[in-house]
Design an enzyme around this catalytic site. Structure first.
Site, PDB file in Angstrom:
ATOM      1  CB  SER A  30      42.891  27.779  40.570  1.00  0.00           C
ATOM      2  OG  SER A  30      41.934  27.244  41.462  1.00  0.00           O
ATOM      3  CB  SER A  31      37.982  25.670  39.070  1.00  0.00           C
ATOM      4  OG  SER A  31      38.483  24.758  38.135  1.00  0.00           O
ATOM      5  CE  LYS A  35      45.616  25.057  40.985  1.00  0.00           C
ATOM      6  NZ  LYS A  35      45.160  24.918  42.391  1.00  0.00           N
ATOM      7  CG  ASP A  36      45.787  20.775  42.419  1.00  0.00           C
ATOM      8  OD1 ASP A  36      45.630  21.628  43.302  1.00  0.00           O
ATOM      9  OD2 ASP A  36      45.129  20.760  41.368  1.00  0.00           O
ATOM     10  CB  ALA A  47      34.911  25.530  37.081  1.00  0.00           C
ATOM     11  CG  LEU A  48      36.690  22.176  32.044  1.00  0.00           C
ATOM     12  CD1 LEU A  48      36.563  21.408  30.730  1.00  0.00           C
ATOM     13  CD2 LEU A  48      37.474  21.353  33.062  1.00  0.00           C
ATOM     14  CG  HIS A  67      40.884  22.048  33.802  1.00  0.00           C
ATOM     15  ND1 HIS A  67      40.281  23.170  34.301  1.00  0.00           N
ATOM     16  CD2 HIS A  67      41.022  21.192  34.842  1.00  0.00           C
ATOM     17  CE1 HIS A  67      40.046  22.996  35.599  1.00  0.00           C
ATOM     18  NE2 HIS A  67      40.494  21.812  35.945  1.00  0.00           N
ATOM     19  N   GLY A 109      47.756  18.203  36.778  1.00  0.00           N
ATOM     20  CA  GLY A 109      48.482  19.475  36.785  1.00  0.00           C
ATOM     21  C   GLY A 109      49.353  19.602  38.035  1.00  0.00           C
ATOM     22  CD  GLN A 118      38.142  16.070  45.221  1.00  0.00           C
ATOM     23  OE1 GLN A 118      37.929  15.116  44.504  1.00  0.00           O
ATOM     24  NE2 GLN A 118      39.067  16.973  44.935  1.00  0.00           N
TER      25      GLN A 118
END
Ligand code: PAF
Length: 288
Positions: free
Chosen positions: A190-191, A152-153, A33-34, A38, A150, A62
């Protein structure tokens, strides 16, 4: 762009590139879901390394929430096209059996210490164990010189930094953390944004706005009061906030107030409807 499904085949190719052709390998692991975020990692990798490998694998171990796993956006054909256009050299598309040939019941447990007890670790039990299981496996197949993730995480980046040390890989590869890309209204790419309804999408940038208000108030505002006001505001806009924390940017140790002795980052996670979003911004960099 090569499309490879077998781990053994990718290991062979990667060894040939590194040991015979003496070229460096950059690796961008994804769950598909790029989006532009990404693709920016692919561009960083192309700048830094001779050969760029991306992987697409929606890793079941996960997801602490089965519904999140089922509804995680999947758009394989479009992803392959986007990677091809971005100049990625090889995409790894493993099946479950290629990643977990012996199943998932006896996977290793990683000692993540404090990192697993706060924020994402606290709210998503076993999530980081799953991340480590898949990333460790992917790194052992690809054996990259550079790994691109990234910011963001951020907590995931810290966990993987720890994993690299834990598994003795730090002499072999370097983790490069790349900046978060944002939509024009500030929403972190974000995906999961694909799952927002038009109405939720309109409210979603409020998370970034809350973080920006903390940045604006850094050092001057009354932190507990500002935080309480922001939480209240988000709740009124249908967010269920899992946490809004101030953390040491390097260690992610939670801070109880502005702290000028270390770099400060504000981190947030909240659900709107059934979609869980996370974001963070650096409020203060020590030494700047
Ligand atoms: O950030 C992600 O997309 C995933 O957690 C990762 C690193 C690809 C592992 O599945």
């Amino acid at each position: 762009m090569y499309k490879i499904e077998k781990s053994s085949e990718l290991s062979m190719i990667s060894r040939e590139i590194r040991n015979v052709q003496k070229r460096t390998i950059g690796f961008v692991p994804t769950m598909g879901a790029l989006h532009e975020g990404h693709l920016s990692l692919i561009r960083f990798s192309k700048e830094k390394s001779d050969f760029t490998i991306a992987s697409i694998f929606v890793n079941p171990t996960q997801f602490n929430n089965p519904e999140d796993y089922t509804h995680y956006p999947r758009q394989l054909e479009m992803d392959i096209q986007l990677l091809e256009e971005a100049g990625c050299d090889l995409v790894f598309l493993p099946t479950y059996d290629e990643i977990y040939p012996e199943g998932t019941s006896r996977l290793p447990h990683y000692e993540l210490g404090y990192l697993e007890t706060i924020m994402e670790g606290k709210h998503r039990p076993e999530h980081f164990q799953g991340v480590c299981q898949v990333v460790h496996r992917l790194l052992s197949i690809v054996e990259p010189d550079y790994l691109f993730l990234g910011e963001k995480d951020l907590q995931q980046c810290k966990v993987i930094e720890h994993l690299i040390k834990l598994t003795g890989l730090e002499d072999k590869m370097r983790l490069i953390i790349c900046p978060t890309l944002r939509e024009q209204d500030g929403l972190a790419m974000s995906s999961r944004n694909l799952r927002l309804t038009p109405e939720q999408r309109k409210s979603a940038p409020l998370l970034f706005k809350a973080l920006s208000e903390l940045k604006a108030g850094f050092g001057a505002a009354d932190y507990p009061k500002l935080k309480a006001n922001l939480l209240n505001h988000l709740q009124q806009h249908s967010f269920e906030v899992h946490y809004l924390e101030l953390a040491n940017s390097d260690t992610l140790e939670i801070l109880n107030g502005w702290n000028l002795q270390v770099s400060n980052t504000a981190c947030i996670a909240a659900t709107i409807g059934k979609v869980r979003l996370i974001d963070n911004i650096r409020l203060f960099s020590k030494g700047e």
